[in-house]
Design an enzyme around this catalytic site. Structure first.
Site, PDB file in Angstrom:
ATOM      1  N   ASP A  95       2.048  -3.543  -9.397  1.00  0.00           N
ATOM      2  CA  ASP A  95       0.836  -3.621  -8.388  1.00  0.00           C
ATOM      3  C   ASP A  95       1.190  -4.171  -7.095  1.00  0.00           C
ATOM      4  O   ASP A  95       1.080  -5.639  -7.075  1.00  0.00           O
ATOM      5  CB  ASP A  95      -0.340  -4.039  -9.083  1.00  0.00           C
ATOM      6  CG  ASP A  95      -1.577  -3.557  -8.268  1.00  0.00           C
ATOM      7  OD1 ASP A  95      -1.471  -2.915  -7.429  1.00  0.00           O
ATOM      8  OD2 ASP A  95      -2.569  -4.019  -8.731  1.00  0.00           O
ATOM      9  N   ILE A  96       1.810  -3.481  -6.339  1.00  0.00           N
ATOM     10  CA  ILE A  96       2.608  -4.288  -5.166  1.00  0.00           C
ATOM     11  C   ILE A  96       1.860  -3.648  -3.771  1.00  0.00           C
ATOM     12  O   ILE A  96       1.905  -4.301  -2.990  1.00  0.00           O
ATOM     13  CB  ILE A  96       4.036  -3.785  -4.864  1.00  0.00           C
ATOM     14  CG1 ILE A  96       4.377  -2.186  -5.044  1.00  0.00           C
ATOM     15  CG2 ILE A  96       4.671  -4.663  -6.510  1.00  0.00           C
ATOM     16  CD1 ILE A  96       5.894  -1.924  -5.003  1.00  0.00           C
ATOM     17  N   LYS A  97       1.294  -2.423  -4.205  1.00  0.00           N
ATOM     18  CA  LYS A  97       0.344  -1.907  -2.648  1.00  0.00           C
ATOM     19  C   LYS A  97       1.235  -1.848  -1.596  1.00  0.00           C
ATOM     20  O   LYS A  97       0.565  -2.161  -0.428  1.00  0.00           O
ATOM     21  CB  LYS A  97      -0.964  -2.629  -2.548  1.00  0.00           C
ATOM     22  CG  LYS A  97      -1.889  -2.390  -3.927  1.00  0.00           C
ATOM     23  CD  LYS A  97      -3.461  -2.863  -3.755  1.00  0.00           C
ATOM     24  CE  LYS A  97      -4.438  -2.621  -4.888  1.00  0.00           C
ATOM     25  NZ  LYS A  97      -3.874  -3.453  -5.917  1.00  0.00           N
ATOM     26  N   ARG A  98       2.557  -1.489  -1.724  1.00  0.00           N
ATOM     27  CA  ARG A  98       3.054  -1.328  -0.419  1.00  0.00           C
ATOM     28  C   ARG A  98       2.785  -0.057   0.377  1.00  0.00           C
ATOM     29  O   ARG A  98       2.323   0.839  -0.180  1.00  0.00           O
ATOM     30  CB  ARG A  98       4.741  -1.240  -0.891  1.00  0.00           C
ATOM     31  CG  ARG A  98       5.087  -2.485  -1.373  1.00  0.00           C
ATOM     32  CD  ARG A  98       5.109  -3.718  -0.827  1.00  0.00           C
ATOM     33  NE  ARG A  98       5.796  -4.901  -1.201  1.00  0.00           N
ATOM     34  CZ  ARG A  98       5.290  -5.938  -1.981  1.00  0.00           C
ATOM     35  NH1 ARG A  98       3.980  -6.027  -2.301  1.00  0.00           N
ATOM     36  NH2 ARG A  98       5.938  -6.854  -2.491  1.00  0.00           N
TER      37      ARG A  98
ATOM     38  N   ASP B 100      -4.970  -6.599  -0.237  1.00  0.00           N
ATOM     39  CA  ASP B 100      -5.736  -6.223  -1.747  1.00  0.00           C
ATOM     40  C   ASP B 100      -7.069  -7.122  -1.570  1.00  0.00           C
ATOM     41  O   ASP B 100      -7.298  -7.851  -0.947  1.00  0.00           O
ATOM     42  CB  ASP B 100      -4.533  -6.959  -2.716  1.00  0.00           C
ATOM     43  CG  ASP B 100      -4.694  -6.180  -4.044  1.00  0.00           C
ATOM     44  OD1 ASP B 100      -5.707  -5.873  -4.584  1.00  0.00           O
ATOM     45  OD2 ASP B 100      -3.481  -5.806  -4.634  1.00  0.00           O
TER      46      ASP B 100
END
Lengths: 285, 285
Positions: A95-98, B100
């Site tokens: 879960d890095i949401k890049r 996030d």
């Protein structure tokens, strides 16, 4: 296709994704106060959780922020956790949401689909558009990787941009449409695409709207437990069958807090995983 | 306020931000083929660039993706680079584009405003809304840190979501409005906020529109050089004075490619920095 593997795990074990959002304060005292390094402590905690839940769940999600907050030692534990998930034959979601321009996204692909930080899936933020997403496609074609694109998050602040209306359609539906379109090239045997979507559990009606629009999208579903989502919210979403994995982090990995500080902590974690499994299965019937 | 320091550096040195988007292939052969570790090689390259440009530029931007793509060794070099920028009395911008929910953003704040990866500014992606941004505010109040929020990027894919119209206003103007509003609490002596915005140089007219709407926003401006932006595009933007820093990565740090493979590489890098400084100053006059 990795998405077929994830789907089968969700059907055969359960659609649970355990979120290893590990903070030092979650560790039972016997481990926290031991002589081990921070890297060892964090890894050991995660390993115990994996060893005691892998037969019950579909996959593990590792939120990189919590590891980064412990600096280089934290990232060593992050790397070892991903490797251990693979060693146990389980699927990992980083879960890095890049989200960045193509040359940078290429670097992120290299960083998170191979080497020290290799994961099976990564989460991505699509705000910058197609060229921030397409660099991951080569890994989805050739190397059995997948992505989950942020579509609709369940936090309060999601109203600031995701809910803005574009000719009567909220921004998140525009993102859902792109996920649908871009995902068409990566559809596996089970009818789902390796380009999945993140949609929170907090707004079940909107979830159904997205689901109806995106028949091939497999969902990563945060918001269960600590964030308010319940098993009954899943009833409608899964009424035609499992179409995603439901993440629980604190609800599982802090199950022992206030109850034990010794090695028995994993029993509480396993029990909460079983409870969640039962909660979801009750509503699937 | 950190933004006052950045503004003064931009005025006194130049509004140049050197992007240390370091890839192994950029290293001159004498360094690439040396016996040093990857960490040492990358750090040495960055150190040489900093030593030979710090008197000419406002700040350095470190794109974490390129370090992550080299795994743990890369991140060690990333950490050392940030520390060295600080040691030289210069300002660092960690280009991490994080976004996030609040508990995760808190972890990112810990990760990137203190410890191994401490930077002066970080870039953030606001797609998830205010609660993905506000956890950084405490560092801006107390600890002299700042953020640059993605407003309008200059890549092709920006049309997918940023350009969508909400009652005749593109999404990016809605983001600009929020940056304006949220930034009001962090305005320094020079009239700029420590909550800045990222706006690409590729669309000068839109830049002016954003600038007029956001009088207190200081900008991080990518898109110069390799991405197509020119000094003359800056003329209008800076006509009332400097209101941002202009990033150049490849245009500066690959200046030596095809010209030398020895220690003289820094001369080419310094020369390109001087050229960029002149290009910008010509158009400021």
């Amino acid at each position: 296709m990795i998405i077929d593997r994830l789907y089968r795990e969700a059907v055969e074990k359960s659609p649970i994704c355990v979120g290893l959002d590990t903070k030092l304060e979650y560790l039972p005292k016997y481990l926290l106060e031991s002589d081990k390094s921070i890297e060892e402590k964090i890894f050991e905690f995660n390993k115990q959780i994996i060893d005691n839940t892998f037969d019950l769940v579909a996959c593990y999600k590792v939120q990189i922020a919590f590891y980064e907050s412990l600096g280089l030692e934290g990232l060593k534990a992050y790397s070892r956790t991903l490797k251990y998930i693979k060693e146990k034959g389980k699927i990992s979601i980083a879960d890095i949401k890049r989200g960045d321009i193509s040359s940078t996204a290429e670097a992120y692909g290299k960083a998170h689909f191979q080497g020290d930080f290799e994961a099976d899936f990564i989460t991505i933020n699509p705000y910058m558009g197609i060229d921030s997403v397409s660099p991951y496609f080569e890994y989805m074609d050739n190397e059995e990787k997948g992505i989950f694109m942020l579509i609709r998050t369940s936090n309060k602040g999601s109203e600031d941009f995701q809910e803005l209306l574009i000719e009567d359609k909220p921004v998140f539906m525009k993102v859902a449409e792109k996920a649908n379109k871009w995902g068409k090239s990566f559809i596996g045997k089970e009818g789902f695409s390796s380009l999945g979507g993140v949609v929170g559990l907090t707004y079940p009606e909107e979830f159904l709207q997205i689901k109806n629009n995106n028949p091939n999208t497999f969902f990563l579903i945060p918001g269960y437990g600590a964030q308010g989502g319940k098993g009954e919210d899943i009833k409608e979403i899964f009424k035609d069958g499992i179409c995603g994995v439901i993440n629980s982090s604190r609800g599982i990995i802090t199950a022992h807090k206030g109850k034990t500080e010794d090695k028995s902590f994993v029993n509480f974690i396993r029990q909460n995983t079983l409870n969640m499994k039962e909660d979801i299965e009750n509503w699937q019937r």
